[in-house]
Write a protein that holds these residues in place. Structure first.
Motif, PDB file in Angstrom:
ATOM      1  N   LEU A 162       0.756  -1.227  -0.087  1.00 53.72           N
ATOM      2  CA  LEU A 162      -0.019  -0.033   0.029  1.00 53.72           C
ATOM      3  C   LEU A 162       0.826   1.390  -0.010  1.00 53.72           C
ATOM      4  N   ILE A 163       1.738   1.239   0.843  1.00 56.01           N
ATOM      5  CA  ILE A 163       2.665   2.395   1.022  1.00 56.01           C
ATOM      6  C   ILE A 163       3.644   2.519  -0.349  1.00 56.01           C
ATOM      7  N   ARG A 164       3.845   1.595  -1.009  1.00 57.02           N
ATOM      8  CA  ARG A 164       4.556   1.439  -2.268  1.00 57.02           C
ATOM      9  C   ARG A 164       3.726   2.333  -3.350  1.00 57.02           C
ATOM     10  N   THR A 165       2.489   1.985  -3.460  1.00 57.37           N
ATOM     11  CA  THR A 165       1.376   2.311  -4.280  1.00 57.37           C
ATOM     12  C   THR A 165       1.163   3.775  -4.233  1.00 57.37           C
ATOM     13  N   ALA A 166       0.977   3.970  -2.950  1.00 55.42           N
ATOM     14  CA  ALA A 166       0.931   5.697  -2.647  1.00 55.42           C
ATOM     15  C   ALA A 166       2.129   6.279  -3.065  1.00 55.42           C
ATOM     16  N   ARG A 167       3.192   5.978  -2.847  1.00 60.73           N
ATOM     17  CA  ARG A 167       4.472   6.720  -3.095  1.00 60.73           C
ATOM     18  C   ARG A 167       4.339   6.856  -4.715  1.00 60.73           C
ATOM     19  N   MET A 168       4.270   5.599  -5.298  1.00 60.92           N
ATOM     20  CA  MET A 168       4.160   5.713  -6.881  1.00 60.92           C
ATOM     21  C   MET A 168       3.164   6.851  -7.713  1.00 60.92           C
ATOM     22  N   VAL A 169       1.954   6.487  -6.843  1.00 56.95           N
ATOM     23  CA  VAL A 169       0.951   7.370  -7.467  1.00 56.95           C
ATOM     24  C   VAL A 169       1.165   9.072  -7.229  1.00 56.95           C
ATOM     25  N   ARG A 170       1.731   9.287  -6.193  1.00 60.11           N
ATOM     26  CA  ARG A 170       2.191  10.622  -5.764  1.00 60.11           C
ATOM     27  C   ARG A 170       3.336  11.170  -6.467  1.00 60.11           C
ATOM     28  N   ASN A 171       4.276  10.300  -6.455  1.00 56.43           N
ATOM     29  CA  ASN A 171       5.757  10.781  -6.930  1.00 56.43           C
ATOM     30  C   ASN A 171       5.982  10.799  -8.410  1.00 56.43           C
ATOM     31  N   ARG A 198      19.984   0.422 -10.066  1.00 54.09           N
ATOM     32  CA  ARG A 198      20.163   1.829  -9.543  1.00 54.09           C
ATOM     33  C   ARG A 198      19.397   2.821 -10.159  1.00 54.09           C
ATOM     34  N   TRP A 199      18.228   2.932  -9.642  1.00 57.39           N
ATOM     35  CA  TRP A 199      17.194   3.617 -10.398  1.00 57.39           C
ATOM     36  C   TRP A 199      17.269   5.047 -10.386  1.00 57.39           C
ATOM     37  N   SER A 200      17.910   5.820  -9.394  1.00 54.75           N
ATOM     38  CA  SER A 200      18.057   7.268  -9.323  1.00 54.75           C
ATOM     39  C   SER A 200      19.161   7.454 -10.345  1.00 54.75           C
ATOM     40  N   ASP A 201      20.176   6.776 -10.463  1.00 57.57           N
ATOM     41  CA  ASP A 201      21.253   7.039 -11.424  1.00 57.57           C
ATOM     42  C   ASP A 201      20.572   6.785 -12.636  1.00 57.57           C
ATOM     43  N   ALA A 202      19.947   5.889 -12.965  1.00 59.33           N
ATOM     44  CA  ALA A 202      19.351   5.659 -14.364  1.00 59.33           C
ATOM     45  C   ALA A 202      18.273   6.764 -14.672  1.00 59.33           C
ATOM     46  N   LEU A 203      17.670   7.337 -13.781  1.00 57.33           N
ATOM     47  CA  LEU A 203      16.735   8.335 -14.076  1.00 57.33           C
ATOM     48  C   LEU A 203      17.547   9.513 -14.351  1.00 57.33           C
ATOM     49  N   THR A 235      10.682   6.629  -2.997  1.00 59.34           N
ATOM     50  CA  THR A 235      10.825   8.042  -2.385  1.00 59.34           C
ATOM     51  C   THR A 235       9.892   8.253  -1.405  1.00 59.34           C
ATOM     52  N   PRO A 236      10.351   8.409  -0.214  1.00 61.27           N
ATOM     53  CA  PRO A 236       9.338   8.664   0.882  1.00 61.27           C
ATOM     54  C   PRO A 236       8.280   9.817   0.744  1.00 61.27           C
ATOM     55  N   LEU A 237       7.068   9.724   1.001  1.00 60.64           N
ATOM     56  CA  LEU A 237       5.810  10.511   0.711  1.00 60.64           C
ATOM     57  C   LEU A 237       6.269  11.900   1.354  1.00 60.64           C
ATOM     58  N   GLY A 266       7.635  14.886  -0.794  1.00 66.22           N
ATOM     59  CA  GLY A 266       6.963  15.619  -1.785  1.00 66.22           C
ATOM     60  C   GLY A 266       7.487  15.304  -3.197  1.00 66.22           C
ATOM     61  N   GLY A 267       8.237  14.054  -3.425  1.00 70.73           N
ATOM     62  CA  GLY A 267       8.452  13.623  -4.860  1.00 70.73           C
ATOM     63  C   GLY A 267       9.557  14.207  -5.221  1.00 70.73           C
ATOM     64  N   GLY A 268      10.618  14.697  -4.421  1.00 74.36           N
ATOM     65  CA  GLY A 268      11.795  15.041  -5.102  1.00 74.36           C
ATOM     66  C   GLY A 268      12.691  14.095  -5.454  1.00 74.36           C
ATOM     67  N   ARG A 269      13.748  14.463  -5.962  1.00 78.17           N
ATOM     68  CA  ARG A 269      14.682  13.460  -6.458  1.00 78.17           C
ATOM     69  C   ARG A 269      15.378  12.757  -5.375  1.00 78.17           C
ATOM     70  N   ALA A 270      15.676  11.744  -5.510  1.00 81.41           N
ATOM     71  CA  ALA A 270      16.347  10.975  -4.309  1.00 81.41           C
ATOM     72  C   ALA A 270      17.747  11.472  -4.190  1.00 81.41           C
TER      73      ALA A 270
END
Length: 335
Positions: A7-16, A275-280, A321-323, A326-330
């Motif tokens: 549930l937390i993962r989904t919430a983060r995904m939707v928001r961020n 390495r998701w942040s580096d890939a982004l 990314t923690p809720l 506010g969805g900023g870059r890690a």
């Protein structure tokens, strides 16, 4: 507990996820193998049947010793001639001994040979064309890059490979195309091993000039390993290769077509390493410059594959990314 984590993962995904689109080129503005300002007009003219601008462009690279550009332009012009050959046929008829036409002819013949089920036999027949291109301008390292590709396809032994590489290095010791071709020969998928491939790539990177794309060879060795069916390479070596590629990528402006293929390969490696942040970050730096390689190894629609994977990377970063941010870059590396 598992339900709560999901549930937390989904919430983060939707928001961020929507917020992480910042800095990414819109899908409809991303181009596949976009030509630079010099090659573009030559391709447009060739499409109209006029070989003049292509001949002038390659002559300029030869006269100016622009071997890296010469290699790239030759590859792209040969690819265009493969599907629309009229302009190139006219060029060969008008100037059969032109060093630039001979170079494109050799590249085109080798590419066609590689595509055939009778690859080795057809490639052996192209050897005189490579020789003619090499003799037309003895300073030019590009025919020797083509010869290295040819050697891989004809099952040439290491002794022949070593001799060809020596000729290439003699002409241009820091030529990226020759190094990349040699790396493929030394990979475990062909006639070497993961260890040979990484050793070669890492030594070449250490010897490279500042800002040289050769510094990304270890990342290309990592790509060769990650797409192979067997073998083992320590994770530390893979991460070190990726880190070197990231450092090189940051030396170039976002959206620069020059390091585009290197960045696309690096993005693939970073995704496989999760390495998701580096890939982004690489997706942002790639900008509108998607390249066929490596995505055409995964799909018949390389541009669609790139865009789909880019969305997937955003989702992975958003989900981690923690809720409260506010969805900023890690900020921390996730490896």
């Amino acid at each position: 507990m598992a339900f709560l984590r999901a549930l937390i993962r989904t919430a983060r995904m939707v928001r961020n996820t929507p917020l992480l689109a910042a800095g990414l080129t819109p899908d409809d503005e991303v181009l596949l193998d976009a030509p630079d300002d010099r090659l573009g007009p030559a391709l447009v003219a060739a499409g109209r049947g006029d070989y003049g601008p292509a001949a002038k462009l390659l002559a300029m690279t030869r006269e100016g010793n622009e071997w890296e550009n010469r290699d790239r332009y030759t590859t792209r012009l040969a690819a265009f001639a493969r599907s629309r050959s009229e302009w190139f046929d006219d060029w060969q008829a008008a100037a059969p001994h032109d060093p630039d036409a001979l170079l494109v002819r050799a590249e085109l013949a080798v590419v066609r040979g590689w595509e055939s089920p009778a690859r080795a036999e057809l490639l052996r027949e192209t050897a005189p064309l490579i020789t003619a291109a090499a003799e037309a301008d003895p300073r030019d390292p590009v025919p020797w890059r083509i010869a290295l590709d040819h050697a891989r396809g004809t099952h040439a032994p290491h002794s022949v490979f070593d001799a060809l590489r020596a000729e290439a290095v003699h002409r241009s010791s820091h030529h990226y195309g020759c190094h990349a071709s040699a790396l493929q020969y030394l990979s475990a998928s062909w006639y070497g091993s993961h260890r040979e491939c990484f050793d070669f790539a890492e030594q070449a990177a250490r010897d490279a000039l500042p800002g040289s794309l050769i510094q990304a060879l270890p990342a290309r060795a990592a790509y060769a390993y990650l797409t192979s069916a067997s073998g083992s390479v320590p994770r530390e070596r893979l991460d070190a290769a990726a880190d070197l590629g990231i450092a090189l990528s940051r030396e170039y402006e976002a959206g620069d077509p020059w390091p585009a293929e290197v960045r696309n390969v690096l993005a693939f490696v970073l995704v496989r390493l999760e390495r998701w942040s580096d890939a982004l970050e690489q997706m942002r730096l790639i900008g509108p410059c998607a390249t066929s390689f490596p995505w055409d190894r995964m799909s018949d629609d390389p541009l669609g594959q790139f865009l789909e994977l880019r969305d997937g990377v955003r989702i992975e970063v958003a989900s981690g990314t923690p809720l409260r941010t506010g969805g900023g870059r890690a900020g921390a590396k996730d490896h």
